[in-house]
Motif scaffolding. Structure first.
Motif, short mmCIF file in Angstrom:
data_model
loop_
_atom_site.label_atom_id
_atom_site.label_comp_id
_atom_site.label_asym_id
_atom_site.label_seq_id
_atom_site.Cartn_x
_atom_site.Cartn_y
_atom_site.Cartn_z
N TYR A 72 0.84 -1.20 0.00
CA TYR A 72 0.00 0.00 0.00
C TYR A 72 0.88 1.25 0.00
N GLN A 73 1.96 1.23 0.77
CA GLN A 73 2.87 2.37 0.84
C GLN A 73 3.47 2.66 -0.53
N CYS A 76 0.81 4.16 -2.70
CA CYS A 76 0.49 5.51 -2.23
C CYS A 76 1.56 6.51 -2.65
N GLU A 77 2.82 6.09 -2.61
CA GLU A 77 3.91 6.97 -3.03
C GLU A 77 3.78 7.35 -4.51
N LYS A 79 0.94 8.03 -5.78
CA LYS A 79 -0.29 8.82 -5.78
C LYS A 79 -1.53 8.03 -6.17
N GLN A 81 -4.66 6.90 -4.95
CA GLN A 81 -5.45 7.29 -3.80
C GLN A 81 -6.12 6.13 -3.06
N CYS A 84 -3.66 4.89 -0.64
CA CYS A 84 -3.45 5.83 0.47
C CYS A 84 -4.57 5.71 1.49
N ASP A 85 -5.80 5.56 1.01
CA ASP A 85 -6.95 5.41 1.90
C ASP A 85 -6.83 4.12 2.72
N LYS A 88 -4.09 4.30 5.43
CA LYS A 88 -4.51 5.01 6.65
C LYS A 88 -5.37 4.12 7.53
#
Length: 92
Positions: A72-73, A76-77, A79, A81, A84-85, A88
């Motif tokens: 996921y990281q 997310c890096e 972009k 989304q 990223c969700d 979190k």
């Protein structure tokens, strides 16, 4: 799913086909198959955010939190989304 499977079968290293097929397999609770499709394509496309997301989502379903967080990281890096969700939420 027949179309996504056929597309993936014809070109299993195509990142888009693999991500779509992996997602559909996971929704049908075929998590091991979903991981296989996404991981195979990720070898050819290590920078593809959606493939990292698909791998992470399968790992999350399997309960492999640390491995899921890593992918996921990476997504997310780049972009992506949805990654990223999920990142979190998984860190809560």
């Amino acid at each position: 799913m027949p179309y996504s499977k056929k597309a993936w079968t014809l070109d299993p290293k195509n990142a888009l086909y693999a991500a779509d097929y992996s997602s559909r397999l996971r929704v049908e609770a075929k998590v091991d198959e979903a991981m296989e499709a996404a991981e195979a394509a990720l070898e050819s496309h290590p920078d593809d955010a959606r493939l990292h997301f698909e791998v992470a989502a399968s790992y999350q379903v399997k309960g492999w939190k640390d491995a899921a967080l890593e992918h996921y990281q990476k997504a997310c890096e780049k972009k992506y989304q949805p990654a990223c969700d999920n990142l979190k939420l998984l860190k809560l």
